[in-house]
Write an enzyme that holds these catalytic residues in place. Structure first.
Site, PDB file in Angstrom:
ATOM      1  N   SER A  23       0.819  -1.213   0.000  1.00  0.00           N
ATOM      2  CA  SER A  23       0.000   0.000   0.000  1.00  0.00           C
ATOM      3  C   SER A  23       0.852   1.261   0.000  1.00  0.00           C
ATOM      4  O   SER A  23       2.030   1.247   0.347  1.00  0.00           O
ATOM      5  CB  SER A  23      -0.909   0.014   1.228  1.00  0.00           C
ATOM      6  OG  SER A  23      -1.577  -1.215   1.364  1.00  0.00           O
TER       7      SER A  23
HETATM    8  N1  SAH Z   1      -0.805  -4.910   4.001  1.00  0.00           N
HETATM    9  C1  SAH Z   1      -0.015  -5.237   2.833  1.00  0.00           C
HETATM   10  C2  SAH Z   1      -0.700  -4.934   1.515  1.00  0.00           C
HETATM   11  C3  SAH Z   1      -1.869  -5.813   1.310  1.00  0.00           C
HETATM   12  S1  SAH Z   1      -2.353  -6.112  -0.344  1.00  0.00           S
HETATM   13  C4  SAH Z   1       1.351  -4.582   2.905  1.00  0.00           C
HETATM   14  O1  SAH Z   1       1.640  -3.897   3.878  1.00  0.00           O
HETATM   15  O2  SAH Z   1       2.155  -4.801   1.990  1.00  0.00           O
HETATM   16  C5  SAH Z   1      -3.746  -7.119   0.060  1.00  0.00           C
HETATM   17  C6  SAH Z   1      -3.403  -8.515   0.488  1.00  0.00           C
HETATM   18  O3  SAH Z   1      -4.630  -9.129   0.903  1.00  0.00           O
HETATM   19  C7  SAH Z   1      -2.849  -9.377  -0.632  1.00  0.00           C
HETATM   20  O4  SAH Z   1      -1.584  -9.863  -0.270  1.00  0.00           O
HETATM   21  C8  SAH Z   1      -3.864 -10.508  -0.765  1.00  0.00           C
HETATM   22  O5  SAH Z   1      -3.283 -11.767  -1.032  1.00  0.00           O
HETATM   23  C9  SAH Z   1      -4.541 -10.498   0.599  1.00  0.00           C
HETATM   24  N2  SAH Z   1      -5.872 -11.095   0.645  1.00  0.00           N
HETATM   25  C10 SAH Z   1      -6.908 -10.943  -0.211  1.00  0.00           C
HETATM   26  N3  SAH Z   1      -7.964 -11.677   0.182  1.00  0.00           N
HETATM   27  C11 SAH Z   1      -7.592 -12.319   1.324  1.00  0.00           C
HETATM   28  C12 SAH Z   1      -8.235 -13.225   2.228  1.00  0.00           C
HETATM   29  N4  SAH Z   1      -9.486 -13.649   2.048  1.00  0.00           N
HETATM   30  N5  SAH Z   1      -7.544 -13.664   3.292  1.00  0.00           N
HETATM   31  C13 SAH Z   1      -6.262 -13.253   3.527  1.00  0.00           C
HETATM   32  N6  SAH Z   1      -5.604 -12.407   2.713  1.00  0.00           N
HETATM   33  C14 SAH Z   1      -6.260 -11.931   1.629  1.00  0.00           C
END
Ligand code: SAH
Length: 213
Positions: free
Chosen positions: A61
């Site tokens: 992000s």
């Molecule tokens: N917080 C992260 C960015 C997140 S991007 C950082 O600091 O880099 C969003 C993430 O959510 C992705 O890695 C994706 O794989 C995850 N995601 C999406 N759906 C999900 C679910 N149902 N359970 C767990 N993770 C999920």
């Protein structure tokens, strides 16, 4: 001043100008080097205030969004925090500076493995990364003082609301499409939940089930 030092100073200045005023959050953002969480082609853009691609087609992000979400979460040093969406591990690393314990969950095993390696290398011993579908929360460790979701769902998932302590806070993006999402702050009271809309945001979707790797 070296190039990196100057870029880091600009990075912190950008956060302040975006409305990040909480000194604990700014200190955590100063301590945790975003450069460690961005690999390959985009590594030299780590100190710019923009989201960047990571493995598994996901994104790290935008730093100002990480900071504003962390600020809204109002983490205290005694808190047990759950993050859904480990991604690069950057948000969890920021939280590790502010909380007692951080659990972070991602549906991609590879992201969890890479983040866990980084946490060890950076000596962030109070984070546990787990591969699972985060829409069900983490029942084994529930309830949580704070929950942060970094992928967008249509509504706050029921299991996450259920795993929030009374007095607890959850921050998450909600929206019906990829383009229109709002960051919401949910506070749990004795008798129910309060919802506050914070700002428009854009996150990858919360997807059901474990990922292919
Ligand atoms: N917080 C992260 C960015 C997140 S991007 C950082 O600091 O880099 C969003 C993430 O959510 C992705 O890695 C994706 O794989 C995850 N995601 C999406 N759906 C999900 C679910 N149902 N359970 C767990 N993770 C999920």
């Amino acid at each position: 001043m070296t190039d990196t030092a100057e870029r880091k100073m600009r990075f912190l200045f950008a956060l302040r100008s975006r409305g990040v005023t909480d000194i604990r959050v700014l200190t955590a953002m100063e301590r945790i080097d975003r450069g460690a969480f961005v690999k390959g082609l985009f590594a030299d853009r780590a100190y710019e205030d923009m989201p960047l691609p990571i493995s598994c087609g996901q994104t790290i992000s935008q730093p100002s969004v990480v900071a504003l979400m962390t600020q809204a979460l109002a983490v205290t040093p005694r808190d047990k925090v759950l993050e859904i969406g480990t991604g690069s591990g950057y948000q969890a690393a920021i939280l590790s500076q502010l909380a007692r314990r951080v659990y972070t969950v991602d549906r991609h095993k590879r992201l969890v493995r890479e983040a866990q390696d980084l946490f060890i290398a950076l000596d962030l011993a109070n984070i546990t990364a787990i591969a699972a579908d985060g829409s069900f929360g983490l029942p084994d460790q529930a309830p949580f003082d704070r929950i942060i979701v970094t992928a967008a769902a249509e509504d706050p998932p029921g299991p996450l609301l259920a795993q929030l302590k009374i007095g607890g806070i959850m921050v998450l993006p909600v929206g019906q499409s990829d383009t229109v999402q709002s960051l919401i702050k949910v506070t749990r009271h004795e008798t129910g939940f309060d919802y506050e809309e914070l700002r428009p945001v854009r996150f990858v979707p919360l997807v059901e089930g474990l990922g292919p790797e």
